[in-house]
Scaffold this motif. Structure first.
Motif, PDB file in Angstrom:
ATOM      1  N   TYR A 172       0.861  -1.327  -0.108  1.00 17.44           N
ATOM      2  CA  TYR A 172       0.158  -0.148   0.118  1.00 17.44           C
ATOM      3  C   TYR A 172       0.822   1.330  -0.121  1.00 17.44           C
ATOM      4  CZ  TYR A 172      -3.191   3.515   1.724  1.00 17.44           C
ATOM      5  OH  TYR A 172      -3.878   4.918   1.880  1.00 17.44           O
ATOM      6  N   GLN A 173       1.828   1.324   0.889  1.00 20.16           N
ATOM      7  CA  GLN A 173       2.742   2.425   1.007  1.00 20.16           C
ATOM      8  C   GLN A 173       3.548   2.710  -0.303  1.00 20.16           C
ATOM      9  OE1 GLN A 173       3.131   4.780   3.409  1.00 20.16           O
ATOM     10  NE2 GLN A 173       1.315   3.977   4.183  1.00 20.16           N
ATOM     11  N   ARG A 174       3.953   1.674  -0.925  1.00 16.83           N
ATOM     12  CA  ARG A 174       4.627   1.592  -2.146  1.00 16.83           C
ATOM     13  C   ARG A 174       3.783   2.176  -3.368  1.00 16.83           C
ATOM     14  NH1 ARG A 174       7.672  -3.186  -4.922  1.00 16.83           N
ATOM     15  NH2 ARG A 174       9.592  -2.187  -4.989  1.00 16.83           N
ATOM     16  N   TYR A 175       2.272   2.010  -3.515  1.00 12.79           N
ATOM     17  CA  TYR A 175       1.749   2.528  -4.518  1.00 12.79           C
ATOM     18  C   TYR A 175       0.840   3.598  -4.384  1.00 12.79           C
ATOM     19  CZ  TYR A 175       3.569  -1.232  -7.081  1.00 12.79           C
ATOM     20  OH  TYR A 175       4.366  -2.079  -7.870  1.00 12.79           O
ATOM     21  N   LYS A 176       0.400   3.881  -3.036  1.00 15.96           N
ATOM     22  CA  LYS A 176      -0.657   4.747  -2.557  1.00 15.96           C
ATOM     23  C   LYS A 176      -0.623   6.188  -3.314  1.00 15.96           C
ATOM     24  CE  LYS A 176       0.792   6.721   1.441  1.00 15.96           C
ATOM     25  NZ  LYS A 176       0.839   7.016   2.869  1.00 15.96           N
ATOM     26  N   SER A 177       0.441   6.770  -3.524  1.00  9.10           N
ATOM     27  CA  SER A 177       0.436   8.267  -3.993  1.00  9.10           C
ATOM     28  C   SER A 177       0.342   8.098  -5.370  1.00  9.10           C
ATOM     29  CB  SER A 177       1.993   8.544  -3.767  1.00  9.10           C
ATOM     30  OG  SER A 177       2.190   8.889  -2.546  1.00  9.10           O
ATOM     31  N   ALA A 178       0.822   7.291  -6.311  1.00  7.47           N
ATOM     32  CA  ALA A 178       0.389   7.404  -7.770  1.00  7.47           C
ATOM     33  C   ALA A 178      -1.184   6.688  -7.847  1.00  7.47           C
ATOM     34  CB  ALA A 178       1.316   6.189  -8.438  1.00  7.47           C
ATOM     35  N   MET A 179      -1.470   5.974  -7.236  1.00  8.91           N
ATOM     36  CA  MET A 179      -2.983   5.439  -7.258  1.00  8.91           C
ATOM     37  C   MET A 179      -3.644   6.666  -6.782  1.00  8.91           C
ATOM     38  SD  MET A 179      -2.486   2.837  -9.019  1.00  8.91           S
ATOM     39  CE  MET A 179      -0.662   2.092  -9.317  1.00  8.91           C
ATOM     40  N   PHE A 180      -3.608   7.246  -5.673  1.00 10.71           N
ATOM     41  CA  PHE A 180      -4.417   8.179  -5.119  1.00 10.71           C
ATOM     42  C   PHE A 180      -4.581   9.466  -6.314  1.00 10.71           C
ATOM     43  CE2 PHE A 180      -4.983  12.484  -3.242  1.00 10.71           C
ATOM     44  CZ  PHE A 180      -6.449  12.295  -2.679  1.00 10.71           C
ATOM     45  N   SER A 181      -3.559   9.530  -7.119  1.00 14.62           N
ATOM     46  CA  SER A 181      -3.588  10.675  -8.153  1.00 14.62           C
ATOM     47  C   SER A 181      -4.524  10.171  -9.190  1.00 14.62           C
ATOM     48  CB  SER A 181      -2.278  10.722  -8.635  1.00 14.62           C
ATOM     49  OG  SER A 181      -1.218  11.558  -7.572  1.00 14.62           O
ATOM     50  N   SER A 182      -4.444   9.028  -9.712  1.00 12.76           N
ATOM     51  CA  SER A 182      -5.362   8.452 -10.536  1.00 12.76           C
ATOM     52  C   SER A 182      -6.574   8.569 -10.368  1.00 12.76           C
ATOM     53  CB  SER A 182      -5.135   6.944 -11.018  1.00 12.76           C
ATOM     54  OG  SER A 182      -3.840   6.972 -11.423  1.00 12.76           O
ATOM     55  N   ALA A 183      -7.079   8.160  -8.938  1.00  9.11           N
ATOM     56  CA  ALA A 183      -8.545   8.213  -8.780  1.00  9.11           C
ATOM     57  C   ALA A 183      -8.845   9.806  -8.279  1.00  9.11           C
ATOM     58  CB  ALA A 183      -8.505   7.732  -7.181  1.00  9.11           C
ATOM     59  N   LEU A 184      -7.877  10.623  -8.025  1.00 12.60           N
ATOM     60  CA  LEU A 184      -8.398  12.071  -7.820  1.00 12.60           C
ATOM     61  C   LEU A 184      -8.476  12.821  -9.174  1.00 12.60           C
ATOM     62  CD1 LEU A 184      -8.453  14.473  -5.955  1.00 12.60           C
ATOM     63  CD2 LEU A 184      -6.026  14.886  -6.173  1.00 12.60           C
ATOM     64  N   ARG A 185      -7.801  12.464 -10.186  1.00 15.21           N
ATOM     65  CA  ARG A 185      -8.127  12.987 -11.664  1.00 15.21           C
ATOM     66  C   ARG A 185      -9.431  12.461 -11.893  1.00 15.21           C
ATOM     67  NH1 ARG A 185      -2.355  12.262 -12.500  1.00 15.21           N
ATOM     68  NH2 ARG A 185      -2.792   9.886 -13.103  1.00 15.21           N
ATOM     69  N   ILE A 186      -9.949  11.353 -11.834  1.00 10.57           N
ATOM     70  CA  ILE A 186     -11.315  11.092 -12.261  1.00 10.57           C
ATOM     71  C   ILE A 186     -12.465  11.756 -11.297  1.00 10.57           C
ATOM     72  CG2 ILE A 186     -12.936   9.133 -12.289  1.00 10.57           C
ATOM     73  CD1 ILE A 186     -10.156   7.374 -13.473  1.00 10.57           C
ATOM     74  N   LEU A 187     -11.983  11.903 -10.059  1.00 14.46           N
ATOM     75  CA  LEU A 187     -13.174  12.052  -9.044  1.00 14.46           C
ATOM     76  C   LEU A 187     -13.224  13.638  -8.789  1.00 14.46           C
ATOM     77  CD1 LEU A 187     -13.102   8.848  -6.892  1.00 14.46           C
ATOM     78  CD2 LEU A 187     -14.801   9.528  -8.352  1.00 14.46           C
ATOM     79  N   ARG A 188     -11.738  14.236  -8.905  1.00 13.91           N
ATOM     80  CA  ARG A 188     -11.833  15.634  -8.310  1.00 13.91           C
ATOM     81  C   ARG A 188     -12.392  15.996  -6.936  1.00 13.91           C
ATOM     82  NH1 ARG A 188      -7.992  17.941 -10.509  1.00 13.91           N
ATOM     83  NH2 ARG A 188      -8.714  19.837 -10.006  1.00 13.91           N
ATOM     84  N   ASP A 189     -12.193  15.202  -6.175  1.00 11.26           N
ATOM     85  CA  ASP A 189     -12.712  15.199  -4.657  1.00 11.26           C
ATOM     86  C   ASP A 189     -11.856  14.358  -3.905  1.00 11.26           C
ATOM     87  OD1 ASP A 189     -13.968  14.370  -2.233  1.00 11.26           O
ATOM     88  OD2 ASP A 189     -15.524  15.864  -2.737  1.00 11.26           O
ATOM     89  N   ARG A 190     -11.083  15.123  -2.751  1.00 11.46           N
ATOM     90  CA  ARG A 190     -10.029  14.128  -2.277  1.00 11.46           C
ATOM     91  C   ARG A 190     -10.717  13.262  -1.413  1.00 11.46           C
ATOM     92  NH1 ARG A 190      -5.343  16.426  -2.984  1.00 11.46           N
ATOM     93  NH2 ARG A 190      -4.246  15.488  -1.337  1.00 11.46           N
ATOM     94  N   ASP A 191     -11.791  13.367  -0.905  1.00 17.57           N
ATOM     95  CA  ASP A 191     -12.531  12.542   0.222  1.00 17.57           C
ATOM     96  C   ASP A 191     -13.022  11.057  -0.750  1.00 17.57           C
ATOM     97  OD1 ASP A 191     -11.903  13.852   2.271  1.00 17.57           O
ATOM     98  OD2 ASP A 191     -13.906  15.081   2.393  1.00 17.57           O
ATOM     99  N   LEU A 192     -13.461  11.768  -1.962  1.00 13.15           N
ATOM    100  CA  LEU A 192     -13.912  10.757  -2.743  1.00 13.15           C
ATOM    101  C   LEU A 192     -12.728   9.726  -3.383  1.00 13.15           C
ATOM    102  CD1 LEU A 192     -16.949  12.399  -4.710  1.00 13.15           C
ATOM    103  CD2 LEU A 192     -17.220  10.686  -2.758  1.00 13.15           C
ATOM    104  N   ALA A 193     -11.651  10.648  -3.873  1.00  6.81           N
ATOM    105  CA  ALA A 193     -10.697   9.568  -4.091  1.00  6.81           C
ATOM    106  C   ALA A 193     -10.130   8.758  -2.996  1.00  6.81           C
ATOM    107  CB  ALA A 193      -9.616  10.594  -4.648  1.00  6.81           C
ATOM    108  N   GLN A 194      -9.970   9.243  -2.015  1.00  6.95           N
ATOM    109  CA  GLN A 194      -9.357   8.468  -0.673  1.00  6.95           C
ATOM    110  C   GLN A 194     -10.282   7.357  -0.604  1.00  6.95           C
ATOM    111  OE1 GLN A 194      -6.376   9.183   0.941  1.00  6.95           O
ATOM    112  NE2 GLN A 194      -6.786   7.127   1.669  1.00  6.95           N
ATOM    113  N   ASP A 195     -11.658   7.158  -0.606  1.00  7.23           N
ATOM    114  CA  ASP A 195     -12.591   6.306  -0.585  1.00  7.23           C
ATOM    115  C   ASP A 195     -12.309   5.483  -1.607  1.00  7.23           C
ATOM    116  OD1 ASP A 195     -13.814   7.629   1.698  1.00  7.23           O
ATOM    117  OD2 ASP A 195     -15.715   8.249   0.617  1.00  7.23           O
ATOM    118  N   ALA A 196     -12.194   5.786  -2.868  1.00  7.15           N
ATOM    119  CA  ALA A 196     -11.901   4.943  -3.933  1.00  7.15           C
ATOM    120  C   ALA A 196     -10.634   4.136  -3.726  1.00  7.15           C
ATOM    121  CB  ALA A 196     -11.969   5.664  -4.988  1.00  7.15           C
ATOM    122  N   LEU A 197      -9.601   4.772  -3.273  1.00  7.07           N
ATOM    123  CA  LEU A 197      -8.666   4.136  -3.212  1.00  7.07           C
ATOM    124  C   LEU A 197      -8.624   2.867  -1.902  1.00  7.07           C
ATOM    125  CD1 LEU A 197      -5.206   4.451  -3.640  1.00  7.07           C
ATOM    126  CD2 LEU A 197      -5.042   5.889  -1.679  1.00  7.07           C
TER     127      LEU A 197
END
Length: 182
Positions: free
Chosen positions: A32-57
Motif C-alpha cells: 500500500y505504501q509503495r503504490y498509494k500516492s500514484a494510485m491516489f493521483s489516478s483516482a483524484l483525476r477522475i473524481l476531483r474530490d479528495r475525500d471521494l478519491a481516498q474512499d476509492a483508493l
C-alpha cells in the motif's frame, strides 16, 4: 547452505506479493505504501474530490488484497493495481451520480487553438472543471493511456460514446483555456 546467485534471488516485489498472498499485514502495508500516492493521483483525476478519491483508493486496496491470488504477472503489478483503482473510482463516480449529460446549449463549442503559455496548473484546473463524464473519459484516455475500447468497457458505454465524450471534452477544454488567456 549455499546462497542463491543474485539473479535467482526474489525481487522485493516478489517478496511483497508472496507476503500479501499469505495475508501478512506488514507486506500488505508495504505494498500500500509503495503504490498509494500514484494510485491516489489516478483516482483524484477522475473524481476531483479528495475525500471521494481516498474512499476509492481504500476500496481499491481492499479489492487488491482480496484478488491478489488472481495476479498472474502478465503485466506489471502497478498496472494491475491501477486498473483496480480506476474501476473503483468509476464505481464511486457512478454511485455519486456525478456524470453529466452533454448539453450543447450550455456548452457552446467554438474552435480555439491552445495558447503558447499554457501551464500545467491551468490545464489541471480546466480538466477539473469538466463535467464528470467528460473528465473521466479524458483522464482515462489522455492521461492514463487507455484505449476507447477499454474505456467503453470500464464505463459501460459504447466505443462511439467514448470517442464523442473525448471530442467534446477537448473542445470544452479549449474554450476554458481560451478564456483564461484571452
Amino acid at each position: 547452505m549455499i546462497p542463491l546467485p543474485a539473479s535467482d534471488a526474489p525481487t522485493e516485489e516478489q517478496l511483497l506479493l508472496a507476503g500479501c498472498r499469505a495475508q501478512d499485514r506488514a507486506s500488505q502495508y508495504r505494498l500500500y505504501q509503495r503504490y498509494k500516492s500514484a494510485m491516489f493521483s489516478s483516482a483524484l483525476r477522475i473524481l476531483r474530490d479528495r475525500d471521494l478519491a481516498q474512499d476509492a483508493l481504500q476500496e481499491a486496496f481492499v479489492d487488491v488484497f482480496r484478488q491478489i491470488e488472481s495476479f498472474r504477472g502478465e503485466s506489471a503489478l502497478g498496472a494491475w493495481i491501477k486498473t483496480i483503482v480506476v474501476r473503483s473510482a468509476l464505481r464511486v463516480l457512478r454511485r455519486e451520480q456525478r456524470m453529466e449529460v452533454y448539453d450543447q446549449e450550455r456548452h457552446p463549442e467554438p474552435l480555439v487553438a491552445w495558447h503558447d503559455n499554457l501551464t500545467g496548473e491551468a490545464l489541471e484546473k480546466a480538466i477539473g472543471e469538466l463535467p464528470a463524464g467528460y473528465r473521466a473519459v479524458f483522464c482515462l484516455i489522455e492521461i492514463e493511456g487507455y484505449m476507447h475500447r477499454e474505456v467503453a468497457e470500464l464505463l459501460g458505454i459504447s466505443e462511439g460514446t467514448s470517442k464523442s465524450q473525448l471530442f467534446h471534452a477537448k473542445k470544452m477544454l479549449q474554450v476554458k483555456l481560451h478564456h483564461l488567456y484571452a
